[in-house]
Design a protein around this motif. Sequence first.
Motif, PDB file in Angstrom:
ATOM      1  N   ILE A   1      81.471  56.447  86.033  1.00 47.71           N
ATOM      2  CA  ILE A   1      81.475  56.468  87.499  1.00 47.71           C
ATOM      3  C   ILE A   1      80.729  57.697  88.005  1.00 47.71           C
ATOM      4  CG2 ILE A   1      82.965  56.692  89.526  1.00 47.71           C
ATOM      5  CD1 ILE A   1      85.050  55.037  88.020  1.00 47.71           C
TER       6      ILE A   1
ATOM      7  N   ASN B   1      77.331  57.555  90.366  1.00 45.36           N
ATOM      8  CA  ASN B   1      77.268  58.247  91.664  1.00 45.36           C
ATOM      9  C   ASN B   1      76.120  59.254  91.702  1.00 45.36           C
ATOM     10  OD1 ASN B   1      79.492  56.815  92.540  1.00 45.36           O
ATOM     11  ND2 ASN B   1      80.956  58.402  91.974  1.00 45.36           N
TER      12      ASN B   1
ATOM     13  N   LYS C   1      81.208  48.456  90.588  1.00 44.09           N
ATOM     14  CA  LYS C   1      82.536  49.034  90.439  1.00 44.09           C
ATOM     15  C   LYS C   1      82.925  48.947  88.970  1.00 44.09           C
ATOM     16  CE  LYS C   1      84.306  48.154  95.088  1.00 44.09           C
ATOM     17  NZ  LYS C   1      85.387  47.538  95.902  1.00 44.09           N
ATOM     18  N   CYS C   2      83.295  50.073  88.419  1.00 43.87           N
ATOM     19  CA  CYS C   2      83.621  50.125  86.993  1.00 43.87           C
ATOM     20  C   CYS C   2      84.868  49.299  86.714  1.00 43.87           C
ATOM     21  CB  CYS C   2      83.842  51.574  86.561  1.00 43.87           C
ATOM     22  SG  CYS C   2      83.853  51.801  84.779  1.00 43.87           S
TER      23      CYS C   2
END
Length: 701
Positions: free
Chosen positions: A170, A174, A189-190
Amino acid sequence: MSDTLDPHRSKRSSVAVVRPFASAAERTCGENLARLVKKAKQANVLRAEDWNSPRWDLQRKSRASSAGDGGLCFTIDRSTKGNLAAPFPPRYMDFVKALVCRYEAKEVGGYAASNLQQVIRAASFLFLQLSPDRGDADVTLVTAGHLERAAVQASESMNAGYRNIRSKLIFIANLLVRDGIVPLALSWKCPPVSYKDRRAVVPDEDRLRSDHMPSPEVLDALADLSLRTDLDDRDLLLVRIVDLLVCAGFRINEALTLPNDCLVEEAALDDDGIQLLDRTGTPLVRMALRYWPEKQGHLEVRLKPIPTVMQPIVRRALADIRRITDPHRAVASYQRRHAGRTLLGEPWDSLPADAMLSTYELGLVLQLGRGKTELSRQRVQSLANQYLENHARTLSKTRGFRSFEVSKLNLEAHLCGRSIAGNILRAGEGVQDIAESLCVVSHRFVHRHHKAGVPGTVRLVTDAMIDVFLGGLKSKTQKSIFDRLEYFGPNRETLSVDTHDFRHWLNTLAEEGGLSEMEVARWFGRADIGHNPAYQHMLQSERVRRMRKYMEDGKAEGPIADAAARINDPIRRADFIASTTASAHVTDFGICVHPWNVYPCAKHGACAGCGDLRVIKGDEQSQQRTSQRLVAVEEQLAIAREAMTAEEWGADRWVAAHERERDSLKRIMAVHDGQLDSGTIVHMPSSSSTLKPGPGAGGSR
């Protein structure tokens, strides 16, 4: 298209010329990546001596821990000790190093080496998706698909360790978007952490439990060691530290950095202020230990409550540890008051500071050869000469009448240089001088090849010392306490235990004893109750027994509980409860009683609306996950309704499915928000699985 119809094709050649083309966005991404690497090189927050090296050596940051001694390895696969795996290609390695530097800069004081190595590990999963053939990879081409496949591969190969890799992936995603290294925003989304590998919902739960819990043979051996009176001070010190781990559930570095005045006691009073007594009439006391939490960078000590039954063990442990470490604490206090000076013991302390010591006297001062048979003068002198050769940079020698000599002042300065001085805590935490710490020893104090440590030196007991004590060395040059004193398993197998296993064991005991998730998290010093499942290893048989007892005691709601309450015969009622509760598996929303060993579950993955679900009122994890899932389902339902409005084929079925799941989740939330007593088990009704086509949407096609 033919040549005659293509006005852009050259008339002199029948072959089209293909030129590589990079859009402005792609060129900008490349420039941003180069800027990221350049800034990381200039800042060099990890103080790497050689940026291009596949391995960086780091300074230790983890208090009494030996972690980080191996440095950081920028390799595609995990490196084994002394054997470096294949490094990343140069361009991708620069990106990974910049990534690690950026992650290090997030936290005041930085992160432990193990945490930074996880960033590299996450980057390696992404690399294998970008470049399956392990050639050079272009980070600017990362897509959500690459990240998704990297996360899936990590979850499959890392099991319980996926939680840490997930957070690093994540962070990478980002950073790629925020620094403009990818041309488009990554709508990714992980995947969430799966709890099946950590809460014993798979068939081999006994193996999962044994992987993280001390075996009964280890616990019996440690209990016997704790009662022995024939242990020397080296073994006794480490046994008493293990006693503290068992009594208080500390992380190892929390136990090793306890202050010397850690014990806090006060009288236990009832609501009227009257002293409470135990069953023998002895006044009860409330006991706690002051300690520095290992995580979150605390600036003040916290208090760890000690259960009443453990209080005598804690008092005995502290008394023995202080008796053994008091002389070393006195040395640390002397070094703090007298810069560059230390205590050597008599008769050496009575000598003037400028006194000269022969090599033989040097050997006597340092107690070289102690622990072996009585050595001759020549042998002691030879060991002293070897010591001088090994430490020639900090210990100078001069030619004496018959041999080399060393000044006492120079020797003391050398020993101070081998000692730890000042604050033992990391930057951004509180302050605790080593002279005020509990677990203080001399250098090589616990080493089995030496009868005593190096006089005049001070340091903390480290986690590596405890690890060798409990597990020995793989090289067999040092045996564990179990091997040395001949404690073996049922088939004479070697015993060993990890210091973190005690936290798993105590956490499981707390769960089996009925403590709430919040109480467990607070006692173990966790900031998030979501970390509890990694330490809970209750056997399914124990979970089934508890479920049945709740129903027998009337602490259950639902049709099965009502039917059981109507059976007057206690034997028949117990048989009925046993027949309806043959198994118990943990799910995100509660407990599943489906007998997996009999037949597969027809509603696998749809637990919220299953009739085999039992929700425990007040379970914080169930409430949190249900709330999170409800938000996600509401979003999916809104999308499905928009699709149905647009008359997309099959959208009505998605709307119906999401509405059923939403209603089931709301029923679970109603249990947690209701007036039932905490701990009540509620049998949830089953939602219908029949798909009913809605209006429009072409459901009949």
